[in-house]
Every structure is written in C-alpha cells, then in structure tokens.
Design a protein around this motif. Structure first.
Motif, PDB file in Angstrom:
ATOM      1  N   MET A 170       0.839  -1.179   0.000  1.00 47.35           N
ATOM      2  CA  MET A 170       0.000   0.000   0.000  1.00 47.35           C
ATOM      3  C   MET A 170       0.880   1.236   0.000  1.00 47.35           C
ATOM      4  SD  MET A 170      -2.972   1.006   2.686  1.00 47.35           S
ATOM      5  CE  MET A 170      -2.057   2.012   3.823  1.00 47.35           C
ATOM      6  N   SER A 171       0.512   2.191  -0.785  1.00 49.72           N
ATOM      7  CA  SER A 171       1.276   3.424  -0.892  1.00 49.72           C
ATOM      8  C   SER A 171       0.970   4.328   0.302  1.00 49.72           C
ATOM      9  CB  SER A 171       0.906   4.124  -2.195  1.00 49.72           C
ATOM     10  OG  SER A 171       1.615   5.324  -2.299  1.00 49.72           O
ATOM     11  N   THR A 172       1.967   5.089   0.743  1.00 51.66           N
ATOM     12  CA  THR A 172       1.782   5.940   1.911  1.00 51.66           C
ATOM     13  C   THR A 172       1.059   7.243   1.587  1.00 51.66           C
ATOM     14  OG1 THR A 172       3.949   6.914   1.559  1.00 51.66           O
ATOM     15  CG2 THR A 172       3.828   5.040   3.064  1.00 51.66           C
ATOM     16  N   ASP A 173       0.912   7.603   0.309  1.00 55.71           N
ATOM     17  CA  ASP A 173       0.254   8.859  -0.028  1.00 55.71           C
ATOM     18  C   ASP A 173      -1.262   8.728  -0.160  1.00 55.71           C
ATOM     19  OD1 ASP A 173       0.392   7.367  -2.336  1.00 55.71           O
ATOM     20  OD2 ASP A 173       0.837   9.053  -3.640  1.00 55.71           O
ATOM     21  N   LEU A 174      -1.804   7.550   0.052  1.00 54.34           N
ATOM     22  CA  LEU A 174      -3.254   7.352  -0.009  1.00 54.34           C
ATOM     23  C   LEU A 174      -3.856   7.519   1.387  1.00 54.34           C
ATOM     24  CD1 LEU A 174      -3.428   4.316  -2.412  1.00 54.34           C
ATOM     25  CD2 LEU A 174      -3.924   6.688  -2.912  1.00 54.34           C
ATOM     26  N   PRO A 175      -5.036   8.142   1.470  1.00 50.55           N
ATOM     27  CA  PRO A 175      -5.656   8.359   2.779  1.00 50.55           C
ATOM     28  C   PRO A 175      -6.199   7.066   3.374  1.00 50.55           C
ATOM     29  CG  PRO A 175      -7.132   9.068   1.048  1.00 50.55           C
ATOM     30  CD  PRO A 175      -5.842   8.695   0.382  1.00 50.55           C
ATOM     31  N   ASP A 176      -6.383   7.082   4.700  1.00 53.56           N
ATOM     32  CA  ASP A 176      -6.946   5.936   5.408  1.00 53.56           C
ATOM     33  C   ASP A 176      -8.403   5.717   5.008  1.00 53.56           C
ATOM     34  OD1 ASP A 176      -7.035   3.899   7.573  1.00 53.56           O
ATOM     35  OD2 ASP A 176      -8.468   5.319   8.448  1.00 53.56           O
ATOM     36  N   ARG A 177      -9.107   6.805   4.708  1.00 47.63           N
ATOM     37  CA  ARG A 177     -10.527   6.711   4.361  1.00 47.63           C
ATOM     38  C   ARG A 177     -10.803   7.626   3.175  1.00 47.63           C
ATOM     39  NH1 ARG A 177     -15.448   7.148   8.738  1.00 47.63           N
ATOM     40  NH2 ARG A 177     -17.120   6.812   7.276  1.00 47.63           N
ATOM     41  N   LEU A 178     -11.573   7.132   2.210  1.00 47.32           N
ATOM     42  CA  LEU A 178     -11.893   7.910   1.012  1.00 47.32           C
ATOM     43  C   LEU A 178     -13.295   7.553   0.544  1.00 47.32           C
ATOM     44  CD1 LEU A 178     -10.694   9.880  -1.114  1.00 47.32           C
ATOM     45  CD2 LEU A 178      -9.992   7.878  -2.402  1.00 47.32           C
ATOM     46  N   SER A 179     -14.028   8.559   0.079  1.00 46.91           N
ATOM     47  CA  SER A 179     -15.395   8.366  -0.392  1.00 46.91           C
ATOM     48  C   SER A 179     -15.562   8.987  -1.773  1.00 46.91           C
ATOM     49  CB  SER A 179     -16.381   9.015   0.573  1.00 46.91           C
ATOM     50  OG  SER A 179     -17.694   8.942   0.074  1.00 46.91           O
TER      51      SER A 179
ATOM     52  N   ASP B  44     -18.548  10.021  -2.722  1.00 49.58           N
ATOM     53  CA  ASP B  44     -19.687  10.914  -2.550  1.00 49.58           C
ATOM     54  C   ASP B  44     -19.194  12.349  -2.327  1.00 49.58           C
ATOM     55  OD1 ASP B  44     -22.078  12.154  -1.994  1.00 49.58           O
ATOM     56  OD2 ASP B  44     -22.366  11.182  -0.050  1.00 49.58           O
ATOM     57  N   PRO B  45     -19.544  13.299  -3.208  1.00 48.28           N
ATOM     58  CA  PRO B  45     -19.067  14.676  -3.048  1.00 48.28           C
ATOM     59  C   PRO B  45     -19.537  15.357  -1.765  1.00 48.28           C
ATOM     60  CG  PRO B  45     -20.177  14.389  -5.160  1.00 48.28           C
ATOM     61  CD  PRO B  45     -20.325  13.119  -4.413  1.00 48.28           C
ATOM     62  N   ASP B  46     -20.601  14.885  -1.142  1.00 45.35           N
ATOM     63  CA  ASP B  46     -21.102  15.478   0.095  1.00 45.35           C
ATOM     64  C   ASP B  46     -20.359  14.972   1.333  1.00 45.35           C
ATOM     65  OD1 ASP B  46     -22.975  16.903  -1.345  1.00 45.35           O
ATOM     66  OD2 ASP B  46     -24.508  15.345  -1.145  1.00 45.35           O
ATOM     67  N   SER B  47     -19.540  13.959   1.181  1.00 45.97           N
ATOM     68  CA  SER B  47     -18.818  13.360   2.307  1.00 45.97           C
ATOM     69  C   SER B  47     -17.595  14.193   2.679  1.00 45.97           C
ATOM     70  CB  SER B  47     -18.362  11.948   1.935  1.00 45.97           C
ATOM     71  OG  SER B  47     -17.507  11.426   2.929  1.00 45.97           O
ATOM     72  N   PRO B  48     -17.264  14.280   3.977  1.00 49.68           N
ATOM     73  CA  PRO B  48     -16.032  14.977   4.366  1.00 49.68           C
ATOM     74  C   PRO B  48     -14.770  14.215   3.948  1.00 49.68           C
ATOM     75  CG  PRO B  48     -17.115  14.040   6.286  1.00 49.68           C
ATOM     76  CD  PRO B  48     -18.039  13.831   5.122  1.00 49.68           C
ATOM     77  N   PHE B  49     -14.906  12.970   3.526  1.00 49.92           N
ATOM     78  CA  PHE B  49     -13.774  12.137   3.117  1.00 49.92           C
ATOM     79  C   PHE B  49     -13.603  12.100   1.598  1.00 49.92           C
ATOM     80  CE2 PHE B  49     -15.391  10.427   7.129  1.00 49.92           C
ATOM     81  CZ  PHE B  49     -14.274  10.645   7.920  1.00 49.92           C
ATOM     82  N   HIS B  50     -14.283  12.989   0.874  1.00 47.19           N
ATOM     83  CA  HIS B  50     -14.207  13.052  -0.580  1.00 47.19           C
ATOM     84  C   HIS B  50     -12.981  13.864  -1.002  1.00 47.19           C
ATOM     85  CE1 HIS B  50     -15.660  13.126  -4.694  1.00 47.19           C
ATOM     86  NE2 HIS B  50     -15.408  14.412  -4.720  1.00 47.19           N
ATOM     87  N   ASP B  51     -12.220  13.355  -1.973  1.00 48.00           N
ATOM     88  CA  ASP B  51     -11.049  14.059  -2.521  1.00 48.00           C
ATOM     89  C   ASP B  51     -11.093  13.883  -4.033  1.00 48.00           C
ATOM     90  OD1 ASP B  51      -8.633  15.143  -3.234  1.00 48.00           O
ATOM     91  OD2 ASP B  51      -7.438  13.915  -1.872  1.00 48.00           O
ATOM     92  N   ALA B  52     -11.645  14.883  -4.729  1.00 52.44           N
ATOM     93  CA  ALA B  52     -11.851  14.792  -6.176  1.00 52.44           C
ATOM     94  C   ALA B  52     -10.539  14.641  -6.935  1.00 52.44           C
ATOM     95  CB  ALA B  52     -12.611  16.010  -6.671  1.00 52.44           C
ATOM     96  N   ALA B  53      -9.507  15.359  -6.520  1.00 49.83           N
ATOM     97  CA  ALA B  53      -8.222  15.290  -7.226  1.00 49.83           C
ATOM     98  C   ALA B  53      -7.624  13.888  -7.151  1.00 49.83           C
ATOM     99  CB  ALA B  53      -7.254  16.306  -6.636  1.00 49.83           C
ATOM    100  N   LEU B  54      -7.733  13.272  -6.017  1.00 44.14           N
ATOM    101  CA  LEU B  54      -7.202  11.916  -5.851  1.00 44.14           C
ATOM    102  C   LEU B  54      -8.032  10.897  -6.627  1.00 44.14           C
ATOM    103  CD1 LEU B  54      -5.057  10.217  -4.478  1.00 44.14           C
ATOM    104  CD2 LEU B  54      -6.548  10.015  -2.508  1.00 44.14           C
ATOM    105  N   LEU B  55      -9.342  11.074  -6.642  1.00 41.54           N
ATOM    106  CA  LEU B  55     -10.207  10.149  -7.383  1.00 41.54           C
ATOM    107  C   LEU B  55      -9.963  10.244  -8.886  1.00 41.54           C
ATOM    108  CD1 LEU B  55     -13.506  10.549  -5.357  1.00 41.54           C
ATOM    109  CD2 LEU B  55     -12.035   8.540  -5.436  1.00 41.54           C
ATOM    110  N   GLU B  56      -9.622  11.436  -9.385  1.00 42.92           N
ATOM    111  CA  GLU B  56      -9.330  11.598 -10.809  1.00 42.92           C
ATOM    112  C   GLU B  56      -8.070  10.850 -11.220  1.00 42.92           C
ATOM    113  OE1 GLU B  56      -9.173  15.704 -11.882  1.00 42.92           O
ATOM    114  OE2 GLU B  56     -11.270  16.041 -11.351  1.00 42.92           O
ATOM    115  N   ARG B  57      -7.131  10.705 -10.304  1.00 42.06           N
ATOM    116  CA  ARG B  57      -5.894   9.964 -10.586  1.00 42.06           C
ATOM    117  C   ARG B  57      -6.174   8.475 -10.773  1.00 42.06           C
ATOM    118  NH1 ARG B  57      -1.621  11.429  -6.125  1.00 42.06           N
ATOM    119  NH2 ARG B  57      -0.408   9.911  -7.298  1.00 42.06           N
ATOM    120  N   GLY B  58      -7.224   7.981 -10.157  1.00 40.59           N
ATOM    121  CA  GLY B  58      -7.597   6.579 -10.290  1.00 40.59           C
ATOM    122  C   GLY B  58      -7.165   5.765  -9.085  1.00 40.59           C
ATOM    123  N   ILE B  59      -8.124   5.288  -8.321  1.00 41.40           N
ATOM    124  CA  ILE B  59      -7.856   4.485  -7.136  1.00 41.40           C
ATOM    125  C   ILE B  59      -8.429   3.094  -7.362  1.00 41.40           C
ATOM    126  CG2 ILE B  59      -8.330   4.216  -4.664  1.00 41.40           C
ATOM    127  CD1 ILE B  59      -6.580   6.556  -5.166  1.00 41.40           C
TER     128      ILE B  59
END
Length: 87
Positions: free
Chosen positions: A1-10, A12-27
């Motif tokens: 697992m890479s260290t630059d990925l968050p512990d929690r990701l969603s 859903d744009p309404d979630s506090p755990f949403h990160d659009a830039a990271l999702l665009e990179r492809g997870i």
C-alpha cells in the motif's frame, strides 16, 4: 500500500472524506485479495468497504450501500503501458 493514499476515502461529493483530485488519478481497491470496481467508500484502519446494493436508491437519490468487512488495500491505478496514441 502506498503511503500517499488516505486511510478513508469516499466517492460521494457530500462526504467529508471526498477528494476529487485523488479520485481523478484513479484508485483501485483490493478487498480480501480481489480487486473491487464498485466501491463507494473505504476505510483501511477499520477494515471495511461500502459497495452499491444493486440499483436501489435512498430517499435522497443516492445509491443504497452495503458495508463489507475484511482486508482493504487501496492502490493508485497506473496508466496502461503500450496504449496506442489517438492521432
């Protein structure tokens, strides 16, 4: 697992755990050793993912989800090597 990925990701744009830039990179998510493509949210430290429950929607129009517990390993999807350029 890479260290630059968050512990929690969603996703859903309404979630506090949403990160659009990271999702665009492809997870990508490995759940219990198998790659899952329908993950709505994940948490590595608590060991769960949320996946859509078919096409059912809640009263706000968002997909109903199921929480599955197991080993969660997020990774960045790399660009496919050797793809032909569209000219």
């Amino acid at each position: 697992m890479s260290t630059d990925l968050p512990d929690r990701l969603s996703s859903d744009p309404d979630s506090p755990f949403h990160d659009a830039a990271l999702l665009e990179r492809g997870i990508g998510i490995l759940f219990n050793g198998a790659e899952k493509t329908n993950v709505e949210e994940y948490c590595v430290s608590e060991g769960w993912i949320r996946v859509a429950a078919g096409k059912t929607l809640d009263r706000k129009g968002k997909p109903m989800t199921l929480k599955l517990k197991g080993t969660v390993e997020p990774f960045l999807k790399e660009a496919e090597a050797g793809e032909p350029d569209a000219d």
